[in-house]
Design a protein around this motif. Structure first.
Motif, PDB file in Angstrom:
ATOM      1  N   LYS A  14      53.050  -6.857  85.900  1.00  0.00           N
ATOM      2  CA  LYS A  14      52.884  -8.005  85.020  1.00  0.00           C
ATOM      3  C   LYS A  14      54.253  -8.615  84.461  1.00  0.00           C
ATOM      4  O   LYS A  14      54.378  -9.792  84.633  1.00  0.00           O
ATOM      5  CB  LYS A  14      52.066  -7.634  83.727  1.00  0.00           C
ATOM      6  N   THR A  15      55.433  -7.607  84.407  1.00  0.00           N
ATOM      7  CA  THR A  15      56.606  -7.959  83.964  1.00  0.00           C
ATOM      8  C   THR A  15      57.283  -8.614  85.063  1.00  0.00           C
ATOM      9  O   THR A  15      58.042  -9.650  84.988  1.00  0.00           O
ATOM     10  CB  THR A  15      57.327  -6.762  83.444  1.00  0.00           C
ATOM     11  N   GLY A  16      56.925  -8.132  86.450  1.00  0.00           N
ATOM     12  CA  GLY A  16      57.558  -8.935  87.462  1.00  0.00           C
ATOM     13  C   GLY A  16      57.071 -10.052  87.840  1.00  0.00           C
ATOM     14  O   GLY A  16      57.707 -11.089  88.251  1.00  0.00           O
ATOM     15  N   LEU A  17      55.756 -10.093  87.469  1.00  0.00           N
ATOM     16  CA  LEU A  17      55.370 -11.487  87.708  1.00  0.00           C
ATOM     17  C   LEU A  17      55.576 -12.515  86.709  1.00  0.00           C
ATOM     18  O   LEU A  17      55.736 -13.638  87.030  1.00  0.00           O
ATOM     19  CB  LEU A  17      53.495 -11.237  87.457  1.00  0.00           C
ATOM     20  N   MET A  18      55.822 -12.038  85.505  1.00  0.00           N
ATOM     21  CA  MET A  18      56.328 -13.017  84.373  1.00  0.00           C
ATOM     22  C   MET A  18      57.650 -13.495  84.847  1.00  0.00           C
ATOM     23  O   MET A  18      58.100 -14.709  84.567  1.00  0.00           O
ATOM     24  CB  MET A  18      56.545 -12.026  82.870  1.00  0.00           C
ATOM     25  N   GLU A  19      58.540 -12.574  85.355  1.00  0.00           N
ATOM     26  CA  GLU A  19      59.885 -12.886  85.768  1.00  0.00           C
ATOM     27  C   GLU A  19      59.866 -14.045  86.861  1.00  0.00           C
ATOM     28  O   GLU A  19      60.647 -15.145  86.596  1.00  0.00           O
ATOM     29  CB  GLU A  19      60.743 -11.693  86.419  1.00  0.00           C
ATOM     30  N   ARG A  20      58.982 -13.759  87.913  1.00  0.00           N
ATOM     31  CA  ARG A  20      58.822 -14.861  89.086  1.00  0.00           C
ATOM     32  C   ARG A  20      58.174 -16.218  88.388  1.00  0.00           C
ATOM     33  O   ARG A  20      58.632 -17.208  88.814  1.00  0.00           O
ATOM     34  CB  ARG A  20      58.005 -14.285  89.907  1.00  0.00           C
ATOM     35  N   LEU A  21      57.332 -15.983  87.526  1.00  0.00           N
ATOM     36  CA  LEU A  21      56.657 -17.197  86.984  1.00  0.00           C
ATOM     37  C   LEU A  21      57.480 -18.198  86.119  1.00  0.00           C
ATOM     38  O   LEU A  21      57.730 -19.433  86.075  1.00  0.00           O
ATOM     39  CB  LEU A  21      55.270 -16.944  86.056  1.00  0.00           C
ATOM     40  N   VAL A  22      58.720 -17.427  85.329  1.00  0.00           N
ATOM     41  CA  VAL A  22      59.662 -18.299  84.397  1.00  0.00           C
ATOM     42  C   VAL A  22      60.312 -19.005  85.581  1.00  0.00           C
ATOM     43  O   VAL A  22      60.681 -20.168  85.274  1.00  0.00           O
ATOM     44  CB  VAL A  22      60.376 -17.274  83.566  1.00  0.00           C
ATOM     45  N   ALA A  23      60.729 -18.357  86.496  1.00  0.00           N
ATOM     46  CA  ALA A  23      62.046 -19.030  87.502  1.00  0.00           C
ATOM     47  C   ALA A  23      60.839 -20.020  88.244  1.00  0.00           C
ATOM     48  O   ALA A  23      61.621 -20.954  88.436  1.00  0.00           O
ATOM     49  CB  ALA A  23      62.345 -17.923  88.445  1.00  0.00           C
ATOM     50  N   GLU A  24      59.682 -19.805  88.819  1.00  0.00           N
ATOM     51  CA  GLU A  24      58.810 -20.950  89.382  1.00  0.00           C
ATOM     52  C   GLU A  24      58.626 -21.981  88.342  1.00  0.00           C
ATOM     53  O   GLU A  24      58.903 -23.274  89.090  1.00  0.00           O
ATOM     54  CB  GLU A  24      57.741 -20.161  90.001  1.00  0.00           C
ATOM     55  N   ILE A  25      58.355 -21.811  87.343  1.00  0.00           N
ATOM     56  CA  ILE A  25      57.825 -23.178  86.294  1.00  0.00           C
ATOM     57  C   ILE A  25      58.998 -23.803  85.988  1.00  0.00           C
ATOM     58  O   ILE A  25      59.016 -25.007  85.960  1.00  0.00           O
ATOM     59  CB  ILE A  25      56.803 -22.444  85.557  1.00  0.00           C
ATOM     60  N   SER A  26      59.998 -23.062  85.647  1.00  0.00           N
ATOM     61  CA  SER A  26      61.249 -23.666  85.257  1.00  0.00           C
ATOM     62  C   SER A  26      61.932 -24.424  86.306  1.00  0.00           C
ATOM     63  O   SER A  26      62.198 -25.659  86.051  1.00  0.00           O
ATOM     64  CB  SER A  26      62.366 -22.843  84.604  1.00  0.00           C
ATOM     65  N   GLY A  27      62.027 -24.047  87.566  1.00  0.00           N
ATOM     66  CA  GLY A  27      62.420 -24.794  88.653  1.00  0.00           C
ATOM     67  C   GLY A  27      61.669 -26.007  89.132  1.00  0.00           C
ATOM     68  O   GLY A  27      62.213 -26.845  89.618  1.00  0.00           O
ATOM     69  N   GLY A  29      60.754 -27.854  86.572  1.00  0.00           N
ATOM     70  CA  GLY A  29      61.282 -28.918  85.542  1.00  0.00           C
ATOM     71  C   GLY A  29      60.658 -28.769  84.158  1.00  0.00           C
ATOM     72  O   GLY A  29      60.998 -29.580  83.256  1.00  0.00           O
ATOM     73  N   PHE A  30      59.792 -27.838  83.893  1.00  0.00           N
ATOM     74  CA  PHE A  30      59.196 -27.530  82.831  1.00  0.00           C
ATOM     75  C   PHE A  30      60.053 -26.569  81.987  1.00  0.00           C
ATOM     76  O   PHE A  30      60.445 -25.620  82.589  1.00  0.00           O
ATOM     77  CB  PHE A  30      57.748 -26.953  82.859  1.00  0.00           C
ATOM     78  N   ARG A  31      60.038 -26.713  80.704  1.00  0.00           N
ATOM     79  CA  ARG A  31      60.836 -25.893  79.785  1.00  0.00           C
ATOM     80  C   ARG A  31      59.981 -24.826  79.383  1.00  0.00           C
ATOM     81  O   ARG A  31      58.847 -24.908  78.892  1.00  0.00           O
ATOM     82  CB  ARG A  31      61.345 -26.817  78.491  1.00  0.00           C
ATOM     83  N   VAL A  32      60.466 -23.531  79.476  1.00  0.00           N
ATOM     84  CA  VAL A  32      59.455 -22.389  79.484  1.00  0.00           C
ATOM     85  C   VAL A  32      60.029 -21.370  78.412  1.00  0.00           C
ATOM     86  O   VAL A  32      61.377 -20.981  78.468  1.00  0.00           O
ATOM     87  CB  VAL A  32      59.272 -21.695  80.512  1.00  0.00           C
ATOM     88  N   SER A  33      59.309 -20.981  77.555  1.00  0.00           N
ATOM     89  CA  SER A  33      59.785 -19.489  76.723  1.00  0.00           C
ATOM     90  C   SER A  33      58.785 -18.573  76.999  1.00  0.00           C
ATOM     91  O   SER A  33      57.800 -18.726  77.486  1.00  0.00           O
ATOM     92  CB  SER A  33      59.791 -19.958  75.127  1.00  0.00           C
ATOM     93  N   THR A  34      59.278 -17.331  76.566  1.00  0.00           N
ATOM     94  CA  THR A  34      58.332 -15.910  76.769  1.00  0.00           C
ATOM     95  C   THR A  34      58.213 -15.383  75.398  1.00  0.00           C
ATOM     96  O   THR A  34      59.376 -15.271  74.569  1.00  0.00           O
ATOM     97  CB  THR A  34      58.644 -15.272  77.960  1.00  0.00           C
ATOM     98  N   LEU A  35      57.227 -14.706  75.298  1.00  0.00           N
ATOM     99  CA  LEU A  35      56.865 -13.771  73.909  1.00  0.00           C
ATOM    100  C   LEU A  35      56.287 -12.497  74.737  1.00  0.00           C
ATOM    101  O   LEU A  35      55.330 -12.445  75.126  1.00  0.00           O
ATOM    102  CB  LEU A  35      56.236 -14.629  73.176  1.00  0.00           C
ATOM    103  N   LYS A  36      56.839 -11.484  74.299  1.00  0.00           N
ATOM    104  CA  LYS A  36      56.411 -10.051  74.922  1.00  0.00           C
ATOM    105  C   LYS A  36      55.872  -9.370  73.738  1.00  0.00           C
ATOM    106  O   LYS A  36      56.866  -8.957  72.896  1.00  0.00           O
ATOM    107  CB  LYS A  36      57.466  -9.230  75.858  1.00  0.00           C
ATOM    108  N   HIS A  37      54.842  -8.582  73.951  1.00  0.00           N
ATOM    109  CA  HIS A  37      54.344  -7.707  72.948  1.00  0.00           C
ATOM    110  C   HIS A  37      54.966  -6.202  73.603  1.00  0.00           C
ATOM    111  O   HIS A  37      54.469  -5.873  74.557  1.00  0.00           O
ATOM    112  CB  HIS A  37      52.998  -7.637  72.859  1.00  0.00           C
ATOM    113  N   ALA A  38      55.712  -5.620  72.672  1.00  0.00           N
ATOM    114  CA  ALA A  38      56.227  -4.137  72.829  1.00  0.00           C
ATOM    115  C   ALA A  38      55.505  -3.000  72.570  1.00  0.00           C
ATOM    116  O   ALA A  38      55.191  -3.253  71.281  1.00  0.00           O
ATOM    117  CB  ALA A  38      57.627  -4.175  72.609  1.00  0.00           C
TER     118      ALA A  38
END
Length: 590
Positions: A14-27, A29-38
């Motif tokens: 899931k963390t690798g997927l999060m990283e790829r999704l942020v890059a894909e969706i930001s690319g 043109g959408f503004r993306v933030s993340t929130l992670k539960h530790a």
């Protein structure tokens, strides 16, 4: 703000997927933030850090700030852990918040799943899971299953569920620079070249929007998002030669004498039936290996006897074949965001099935010369006027860097006229390069108007030629105030503007590419400042420098084919001394 989650068991990806999704969706043109539960009492601060000591001393909140980012830590102490709904209002509004974890919250989610974890799927019970991203093919699920590595398809689902797909990337506003992006740290006056470059790099970000192009039309454009392979290359195991294919297990220790099966396999015309064990099939280069074939013998190494093919021993299993995906697998990242597409990249994109790519809109670079003394060649013969050499040079440099040059003309030494030109430039340009008028003299209107109505920082760089460099913003558009002297303007453009414009355009920070050669000159250099000498390579491979270091000798720019870079340390150079040479070929290209 739209909300979408990524959940899954430990080691589910899931963390690798999060990283790829942020890059894909930001690319896109959408503004993306993340929130992670530790989980598992993970802390974001560590013993020994100043912030940790502040918290241990009893601070309720600790704010960490640097030139790169800031963060706030709030001590819970005896209060309950906040829920997701309590944390969302603390985020700056964006288009989409991707949440990792928080399984029990009721927001929509995608579940990451790897077969090898052996865990069951949350999607069988949790109705908030909209799809499963898996590296297997789980059956009997009430939701779609997407390949875990197909980031684009997962992003499509998330954006569709969030109602964001109607917002095209090219309609997104580009990022804005901070008003203090060019500010020098307190107390800094003279700035070594290396320190100035570090400060510049830390303050800049991409300012261009994105658009989607057919991959074949993307030559020279900067990628706005990573590109993943849509299919493997090669897509199927195939033959690397013309020859005969068979199952290696049919061979004896002395080689083979195998009867020929009917038909043949050719590139694009696969053999329709499995090849029986113990038989061989005529196969041509590039043909897919049919079932029953794992090895190919080169046709030059066989003899044909009626319907039998004979060859000697020593052929290894898999010989003369190409494995499916041996070049790239489906889902592999083939090109990174920020990469400028070259002709060989077009071949790679085609080979893995990529038809469209998200790219940055080319940076619009305005070029403006200032000063009443300037004239255009052919305009006048008045010896009191100086022909403008900087503007055609800088426009040519911007075009050579694959940006869109915008000719802003010549500005008179008049505050109102300059203001009008800058206002117009801010509407048409992403960045403005000016030359002249950036110092503190009576007629230096550029620095005066930037200080009074925009933002400006005067950088006194320990550099020869080109000590003054004025950096600021006008109506939010970055302005690089280059020296008026053409030699100094060129050096500052190549050393400072080149890497800075690359970042503004969405590319990487570009270090100048150079190499060491023997000097063909003598020079004694004092310590304290860096120097760049107009130079060219001799037929013997040594660095010759222009006869005069005078910064008004424009002919030396054309005579040279590069620069010799001398660092701030004291140097005594004699013929044969190693020096660093920076060729124009590297500095004047993207």
């Amino acid at each position: 703000m739209k909300l979408f989650g990524v959940v899954g068991w430990k080691n589910s990806g899931k963390t690798g997927l999060m990283e790829r999704l942020v890059a894909e969706i930001s690319g896109r043109g959408f503004r993306v933030s993340t929130l992670k539960h530790a989980h598992h009492a993970v802390d974001v601060d560590q013993p020994g850090k100043d912030s940790y000591r502040h918290r241990q001393a009893g601070a309720v909140e600790v704010v960490l700030a640097s030139r790169k980012r800031w963060a706030m830590m709030h001590e819970l102490r005896d209060t309950p852990e906040p829920e997701l709904e309590d944390l969302l209002p603390k985020l700056t509004p964006v288009d989409l918040v991707l949440v990792e974890g928080y399984k029990r919250s009721r927001h929509p989610k995608i579940e990451a799943h790897r077969v090898e974890t052996g865990k069951g799927l949350l999607a069988r019970e949790d109705t908030t899971v909209r799809a499963v991203a898996s590296n297997g093919a789980p059956e009997g699920l009430p939701v779609p299953v997407i390949d875990l590595d197909d980031t684009a398809a997962i992003a499509d689902l998330i954006l569709r569920e969030a109602g964001l797909t109607a917002q095209p990337a090219e309609d997104q506003p580009p990022s804005q620079l901070r008003n203090d992006c060019f500010a020098l740290p307190p107390g800094v006056d003279w700035t070594p070249v290396a320190d100035a470059l570090d400060l510049l790099r830390d303050g800049l970000t991409c300012v261009t929007g994105t658009e989607t192009l057919a991959a074949r039309d993307a030559l020279g454009r900067i990628l706005a998002a990573p590109v993943t392979a849509l299919r493997a290359n090669p897509p199927a195991a195939n033959s690397a030669v013309d020859g005969y294919g068979f199952a290696h297990a049919a061979l004896g220790p002395e080689g083979g004498a195998l009867p020929l099966a009917g038909g043949r396999a050719a590139a694009g015309v696969p053999h329709p039936h499995p090849v029986p064990e113990g038989q061989a099939l005529r196969i041509l280069t590039g043909a897919s290996l049919p079932a029953g074939v794992d090895t190919v013998v080169l046709e030059e190494d066989v003899t044909l006897d009626a319907d039998t093919v004979r060859f000697g021993a020593g052929l290894k299993r898999g010989a003369n074949t190409r494995k499916a995906g041996e070049d790239k697998l489906r889902g592999d990242t083939v090109l990174d965001a920020g990469h400028r597409v070259r002709a060989p990249d077009l071949a790679l994109l085609a080979s893995v099935g990529v038809a469209e790519v998200a790219v940055r809109i080319p940076l619009r670079v305005g070029v403006l010369s200032t000063g009443d003394e300037l004239a255009t060649p052919g305009e006048t013969d008045d010896p009191a006027r100086i022909f403008d050499a900087n503007r055609p040079m800088l426009l040519g440099i911007a075009a050579g860097w694959a940006y869109r040059p915008v000719d802003l003309g010549q500005a008179p030494d008049d505050r109102d006229g300059l203001r009008a030109i800058l206002d117009d430039a801010a509407e048409r340009c992403d960045v403005i390069l000016t030359s002249g008028g950036a110092s503190a003299g009576d007629e230096d209107h550029m620095s005066a108007i930037l200080q009074s109505e925009g933002t400006m920082t005067s950088w006194r760089i320990a550099l020869k030629p080109g000590r003054p460099l004025a950096l600021g913003l006008w109506r939010g558009v970055p302005v690089f105030g280059l020296p008026g002297n053409p030699v100094a303007a060129l050096v500052c453009a190549l050393i400072f503007a080149r890497p800075a414009l690359s970042v503004l355009a969405g590319g990487p920070w570009q270090e100048p590419l150079g190499f060491t050669v023997p000097a063909a000159f003598s020079k004694r250099k004092k310590p304290g400042r860096s120097e760049y000498l107009r130079a060219r390579l001799s037929p013997e491979g040594t660095a010759e420098v222009f006869a005069s270091e005078g910064s008004g000798r424009v002919s030396g720019l054309s005579w040279a084919d590069g620069l010799v870079a001398l660092g701030p340390e004291a140097q005594e150079i004699a013929p044969g001394t190693p020096v660093r040479y920076l060729p124009y070929a590297g500095l004047l290209t993207p």
